[in-house]
Scaffold this active site. Structure first.
Site, PDB file in Angstrom:
ATOM      1  N   TYR A  42      -3.338  -1.675  -3.114  1.00 34.73           N
ATOM      2  CA  TYR A  42      -2.520  -0.661  -3.792  1.00 34.73           C
ATOM      3  C   TYR A  42      -1.227  -0.373  -3.011  1.00 34.73           C
ATOM      4  O   TYR A  42      -0.302   0.245  -3.543  1.00 34.73           O
ATOM      5  CB  TYR A  42      -3.286   0.659  -3.985  1.00 34.73           C
ATOM      6  N   HIS A 100     -13.200  -5.666  -2.804  1.00 33.53           N
ATOM      7  CA  HIS A 100     -12.479  -5.294  -4.029  1.00 33.53           C
ATOM      8  C   HIS A 100     -12.863  -6.175  -5.224  1.00 33.53           C
ATOM      9  O   HIS A 100     -13.108  -5.689  -6.322  1.00 33.53           O
ATOM     10  CB  HIS A 100     -10.967  -5.375  -3.780  1.00 33.53           C
TER      11      HIS A 100
END
Ligand SMILES: NC(=O)c1ccc[n+]([C@@H]2O[C@H](COP(=O)([O-])OP(=O)(O)OC[C@H]3O[C@@H](n4cnc5c(N)ncnc54)[C@H](OP(=O)(O)O)[C@@H]3O)[C@@H](O)[C@H]2O)c1
Length: 583
Positions: A42, A100
């Site tokens: 991110y 992730h």
């Protein structure tokens, strides 16, 4: 750290960057969020870390998650990347560290990166460990690698349009907590009429209903927001209780509408789609009504397509207006669409599942104005890479009609042809004729010089000429208009009437012997055989490639939201422009 102290409602930070990330996390903590979800990819761990520090809230009261990105799953980089995340976050440990995404094909072995994940825990860099976007098969493998009870959560996409039931059932059976990400499908589900009705009954917002639904299913959920009032609203969901009937109604909205599906995503576990949202006929000239409809069992040769976009054609609103074939009141109109093959019937290659296709459907079958449509596998065209779903959905009817019209005449290079009625069909047809060496004249009041050049029109006529000598005439204004222009044809010429049949020939027998052609894609639906469909689909796929490569030009359609399909029909009718409904 036990599961009970992970707050069930967390705050997501995907897409939030720099100052927005900092301010949003700071505000979220001020409003009462105590669980923050970030990730290396991110690019906001530093801003999140600053916000946590500046909030002044004691570290022990906060639950912080980060995720290791795909390129750090290898043995050399894994632990260092976690330490780097902790530096950015200004923390000595996170509460939860996730993988992730399962390592993409040919990447690191799961054994290797889960061993690193476990080491991160043993080193005290995280209290709990888990995974994200793991399928059932991958969770089974992970359970066999990690110590018993170590797999804390699987963070997966869950919202009313993707309930991910199979994955959640597996988690429940194996004592793995589900964290549902993208609870609002990035805003899409907040406009859903069923959810809106439930929200109105409770006098709350749709966001609260969605969060309450996630929590009622014993999931953790992590909506994101950049606005204080939305954050406050989302927190209010903690005190909203839904009835079992309301929960069931929301469960029934699931339609496989996945938002996060990058190229490297695993082969997902698909839930069976039992019902779908479909626009339904309510009688001639009445607005269509949106409702839930059962998805029928597939017959041999059929496929279930989850529509990504639905094309609106004049034939759609004309049939809704006049109902010439007596549709039932639950009939779903719509001839054009583009979507992903979700399921296949007997005799259809299962490798087609997941492929994006565009199609033209029969007017007498339940059509494309729905989230799912049942089609015949042999009648769909694969959409080439690079062609957006909304553009592809706008094409089948005009593109295949243009192609059928083009195929009616023999190829005679340099012959002069006249095209009238410059809508979507004739704009495509003109380019096909031009590419094949015909000299194209267009009879049109509105075609601009710039458009004419782009389409390859040699001469634009504003009024019908007094004489012609044309080899062929392609008309999209209607048979009566076409009939008036027949005298412009040379002997043995062709008239191709795209909007209907010219009932009586203009000339006496044994005079100019003009050939009269009519075009209707419906003919193949009702009378075509497999071979004819194969030929049409193969020609159609070549044309879609020509559009993707820019050899054939098309105008961008105007997009409407699925819930506004009636507005798209009105727009197509009034503005006479191409509309597409994005599902
Ligand atoms: N593990 C993974 O692979 C993965 C993938 C995707 C996401 N995630 C996590 O899941 C989190 C949530 O997903 P997401 O952020 O993509 O989507 P989301 O939470 O489903 O939707 C966020 C959108 O909803 C709006 N919103 C929030 N509260 C609202 C309210 N009360 N009323 C109206 N609109 C509201 C926000 O707009 P405003 O800003 O205007 O409020 C924002 O545009 C991410 O931030 C991330 O942490 C994880």
């Amino acid at each position: 750290m036990s599961q009970s102290i992970m707050p069930k409602l967390g705050f997501g930070t995907f897409r939030l960057q720099d100052e927005v990330a900092y301010q949003s996390v700071l505000t979220a903590i001020e409003e009462g969020f105590r669980h923050i979800d970030t990730a290396q990819i991110y690019g906001n761990e530093e801003a999140v870390g600053r916000a946590i520090k500046d909030s002044g809230v004691a570290r022990g009261e906060l639950f912080i998650t980060t995720k290791v990105w795909n390129d750090k799953l290898n043995k050399t980089d894994f632990i260092n990347s976690v330490k780097e995340s902790l530096t950015k976050l200004q923390l000595d440990h996170v509460d939860l560290l996730l993988i992730h995404w399962p390592s993409p094909a040919n990447g690191e072995s799961m054994h290797e990166y889960l061993t690193e994940l476990q080491s991160a825990k043993e080193l005290g860099l995280t209290k709990e460990i888990g995974v994200s976007n793991f399928t059932i098969a991958q969770m089974e493998e992970a359970l066999s690698i990690l110590p018993k009870g170590a797999l804390f959560t699987n963070q997966v996409e869950v919202h009313p349009y993707l309930t991910n039931q199979k994955v959640r059932d597996f988690c429940a059976q194996n004592d793995i907590l589900v964290t549902g990400y993208m609870p609002f499908a990035v805003g899409k589900v907040l406009k859903d009429p069923t959810i809106k009705a439930i929200a109105d009954k409770h006098q709350v917002s749709t966001a609260e209903v969605v969060i309450a639904w996630e929590l009622a299913h014993d999931m953790v959920t992590i909506p994101s927001s950049t606005k204080r009032e939305n954050m406050a609203t989302n927190l209010k969901a903690l005190s909203l209780s839904l009835s079992q009937d309301e929960i069931n109604q929301i469960d029934a909205l699931s339609c496989g509408d996945r938002q996060a599906n990058p190229d490297f995503a695993p082969d997902w576990d698909h839930d069976e789609v039992k019902t779908t949202h479909a626009w339904q006929f309510q009688g001639a000239d009445k607005a269509l009504a949106l409702g839930l409809k059962a998805v029928p069992a597939l017959k041999a040769g059929q496929i279930l397509v989850r529509n990504l976009a639905v094309g609106i054609n004049p034939v759609d609103w004309k049939f809704i207006q006049a109902d010439p074939i007596n549709w039932t009141d639950t009939h779903t109109p719509g001839v054009d669409g583009a979507g992903v093959i979700e399921k296949v019937g007997d005799g259809v290659d299962s490798k087609l599942i997941g492929k994006t296709v565009a199609y033209h459907h029969s007017l007498s079958e339940n059509g494309s104005f729905a989230k799912h449509t049942v089609l015949y596998a042999e009648r769909v065209m694969q959409v080439p890479k690079g062609l957006a779903a909304n553009v592809a959905a706008a094409l089948p009817c005009p593109l295949l009609t243009a192609w059928q019209a083009f195929s009616k005449i023999p190829l005679r290079k340099d012959e002069k042809v006249l095209v009238t009625g410059m809508g979507a069909v004739n704009k495509l047809l003109t380019q096909m004729l031009n590419h094949s060496g015909f000299e194209v004249h267009a009879l049109s009041k509105s075609l601009t010089t710039e458009q004419a050049v782009k389409l390859g029109v040699k001469l634009v006529l504003r009024d019908a000429p007094s004489e012609g000598g044309y080899f062929a005439l392609f008309d999209a204004n209607g048979p009566e208009e076409a009939k008036k222009l027949v005298p412009l044809l040379q002997a043995n010429g062709h008239v191709i009437s795209i909007l209907g049949r010219i009932e009586t020939p203009v000339d006496e027998p044994f005079t100019r012997t003009i050939s009269y052609h009519e075009i209707a894609l419906g003919a193949l639906h009702d009378y075509g055989d497999t071979q004819q469909w194969q030929r049409l689909v193969s020609d159609g796929e070549k044309l879609l490639n020509d559009i993707a490569s820019g050899t054939l030009n098309v105008e961008e359609p105007t997009d409407f939201e699925f819930n506004n399909l009636n507005d798209a029909l009105e727009f197509s009718k009034v503005q006479k422009q191409k509309a597409v409904v994005v599902v």
